[in-house]
Design a protein around this motif. Sequence first.
Motif, short mmCIF file in Angstrom:
data_model
loop_
_atom_site.label_atom_id
_atom_site.label_comp_id
_atom_site.label_asym_id
_atom_site.label_seq_id
_atom_site.Cartn_x
_atom_site.Cartn_y
_atom_site.Cartn_z
N TYR A 114 0.69 -1.15 0.32
CA TYR A 114 0.21 -0.03 0.07
C TYR A 114 0.79 1.04 -0.01
CZ TYR A 114 -4.15 3.49 1.52
OH TYR A 114 -4.47 3.75 1.70
N GLU A 115 1.99 1.27 0.80
CA GLU A 115 2.95 1.89 1.07
C GLU A 115 3.61 2.52 -0.59
OE1 GLU A 115 4.55 2.30 5.81
OE2 GLU A 115 5.45 1.69 3.47
N ALA A 116 4.05 1.76 -0.86
CA ALA A 116 4.47 1.53 -2.27
C ALA A 116 3.57 1.97 -3.48
CB ALA A 116 5.34 0.30 -2.63
N THR A 117 3.11 1.61 -3.40
CA THR A 117 1.55 2.10 -4.06
C THR A 117 1.04 4.10 -4.06
OG1 THR A 117 0.51 0.16 -4.59
CG2 THR A 117 -0.81 2.00 -5.27
N ARG A 118 1.09 3.86 -3.20
CA ARG A 118 0.55 5.36 -3.43
C ARG A 118 1.78 6.30 -3.22
NH1 ARG A 118 -1.11 5.84 3.65
NH2 ARG A 118 -1.33 8.16 2.96
N THR A 119 2.63 6.40 -3.24
CA THR A 119 3.98 7.04 -2.88
C THR A 119 3.76 6.90 -4.62
OG1 THR A 119 5.10 5.83 -1.58
CG2 THR A 119 6.81 6.53 -3.33
N GLN A 120 3.63 5.53 -5.89
CA GLN A 120 4.22 5.78 -7.09
C GLN A 120 2.89 6.97 -7.46
OE1 GLN A 120 1.60 3.91 -9.73
NE2 GLN A 120 3.33 4.44 -11.45
N LYS A 121 1.99 6.82 -7.11
CA LYS A 121 1.28 7.14 -7.84
C LYS A 121 1.19 9.28 -7.48
CE LYS A 121 -2.78 4.39 -7.48
NZ LYS A 121 -4.37 3.95 -6.94
N LEU A 122 1.82 9.30 -6.54
CA LEU A 122 2.09 10.51 -6.30
C LEU A 122 3.21 10.91 -7.21
CD1 LEU A 122 1.30 10.52 -2.53
CD2 LEU A 122 0.37 12.04 -3.38
N LEU A 123 3.76 10.63 -6.45
CA LEU A 123 5.83 10.78 -7.94
C LEU A 123 5.53 10.75 -8.73
CD1 LEU A 123 8.29 9.15 -5.62
CD2 LEU A 123 7.45 11.04 -5.75
N SER A 124 4.27 9.95 -9.63
CA SER A 124 4.14 9.92 -10.83
C SER A 124 3.16 10.77 -11.32
CB SER A 124 3.43 8.69 -10.93
OG SER A 124 4.21 7.38 -11.38
N ALA A 125 2.16 11.52 -10.91
CA ALA A 125 1.45 12.73 -10.82
C ALA A 125 2.78 14.20 -10.71
CB ALA A 125 0.28 12.75 -9.82
N ALA A 126 3.08 13.75 -9.74
CA ALA A 126 4.00 15.35 -9.84
C ALA A 126 4.91 15.23 -10.94
CB ALA A 126 4.42 15.35 -8.44
N ALA A 127 5.94 13.88 -11.80
CA ALA A 127 6.70 14.19 -12.69
C ALA A 127 5.55 14.34 -13.66
CB ALA A 127 7.65 12.76 -12.47
N ALA A 128 4.91 13.93 -14.33
CA ALA A 128 4.04 14.11 -15.24
C ALA A 128 4.90 12.91 -16.28
CB ALA A 128 4.29 14.85 -16.27
N THR A 129 5.23 11.16 -15.76
CA THR A 129 5.13 10.08 -15.78
C THR A 129 5.44 9.33 -14.86
OG1 THR A 129 7.39 9.42 -17.32
CG2 THR A 129 7.76 10.95 -14.91
N ASP A 130 5.20 8.07 -15.92
CA ASP A 130 5.69 7.35 -14.77
C ASP A 130 6.51 7.01 -13.91
OD1 ASP A 130 4.40 4.46 -13.63
OD2 ASP A 130 5.98 3.22 -14.63
N VAL A 131 7.28 6.75 -12.96
CA VAL A 131 8.10 6.97 -11.76
C VAL A 131 7.94 5.36 -10.93
CG1 VAL A 131 8.70 7.07 -10.31
CG2 VAL A 131 7.96 9.07 -11.67
N PRO A 132 8.59 4.37 -11.51
CA PRO A 132 9.26 3.38 -10.81
C PRO A 132 8.41 3.34 -9.00
CG PRO A 132 10.79 3.49 -12.01
CD PRO A 132 10.01 5.03 -11.99
N VAL A 133 8.23 2.43 -8.31
CA VAL A 133 8.46 2.91 -6.96
C VAL A 133 8.26 1.19 -6.73
CG1 VAL A 133 7.36 3.18 -5.11
CG2 VAL A 133 7.19 4.54 -6.86
N GLY A 134 9.13 0.84 -5.65
CA GLY A 134 9.33 -0.98 -5.29
C GLY A 134 9.20 -0.86 -3.71
N GLY A 135 8.46 -1.55 -2.78
CA GLY A 135 8.47 -1.41 -1.72
C GLY A 135 9.64 -2.79 -1.30
N VAL A 136 10.04 -2.42 -0.39
CA VAL A 136 11.21 -3.51 0.41
C VAL A 136 10.69 -3.70 2.17
CG1 VAL A 136 13.39 -3.98 0.99
CG2 VAL A 136 12.35 -2.36 -1.03
N ILE A 137 10.79 -4.42 2.33
CA ILE A 137 10.87 -4.94 4.34
C ILE A 137 11.64 -5.28 4.50
CG2 ILE A 137 9.65 -6.49 5.74
CD1 ILE A 137 7.14 -6.80 3.85
#
Length: 221
Positions: A114-137
């Motif tokens: 959920y954290e990775a998905t939220r971050t990916q949506k926010l950064l992609s919207a801000a950058a106007a391009t798809d930003v790859p975000v991976g989740g790590v435990i």
Amino acid sequence: MAECLRVQADVPPRGAVARRFGRSPLSDESRPWHVGALGELDVASRLDSLGDEWTVLNSAPIGTRGSDIDHVVVSAAGVFTINTKFHEDARVWVGSRRLLVNGQATDHLRNTRYEATRTQKLLSAAAATDVPVGGVIANVGAKQITIREQPADIVVLDIARLTRWLKKKKPRLDASSTTTTPPSSPTAASSSPKSPSTPPRDPNEKTDEPPKPGVHPFTMS
């Protein structure tokens, strides 16, 4: 750390006998907050060893209900949200859909996803391009970690392998996309986070639940 102090404030001081036998001054309620903070500090110190081409944000606020992401790492390899878990002397078992601690099911995979998905949506919207975000435990303090099968979208590893694993990731972004994120980053809420009036049932877990339909949980800067 602040939540640990808040919970511990009402705990009476140890008596002479307790001090003599070395009983911890921490209460059962404040100790999870304390070890959780120690785990995040340990991970943060290791991330500091990454080179200048890496940007590391610790305790990055997100949303408007006091939630944060333990660590966000930005590099040419992409963006990674790191969820630190301190499981002292525990046995951790990892499957494609479950993560067990001493045989008990946890929500670690769901929350990290959920954290990775939220971050990916926010950064992609801000950058106007798809930003790859991976989740790590990142597991801290575990006695044993058994990886039966890594989840398809989350990487689970011991803290000792964290920086080495990050450095081996292949570049996916150009240099202009990995500049230092300012305080008004889209990953952060515009309002100041507030401490919850009562601690969640497990300080290692995030309190935010997936948003209800039609309700946007973020504030874009």
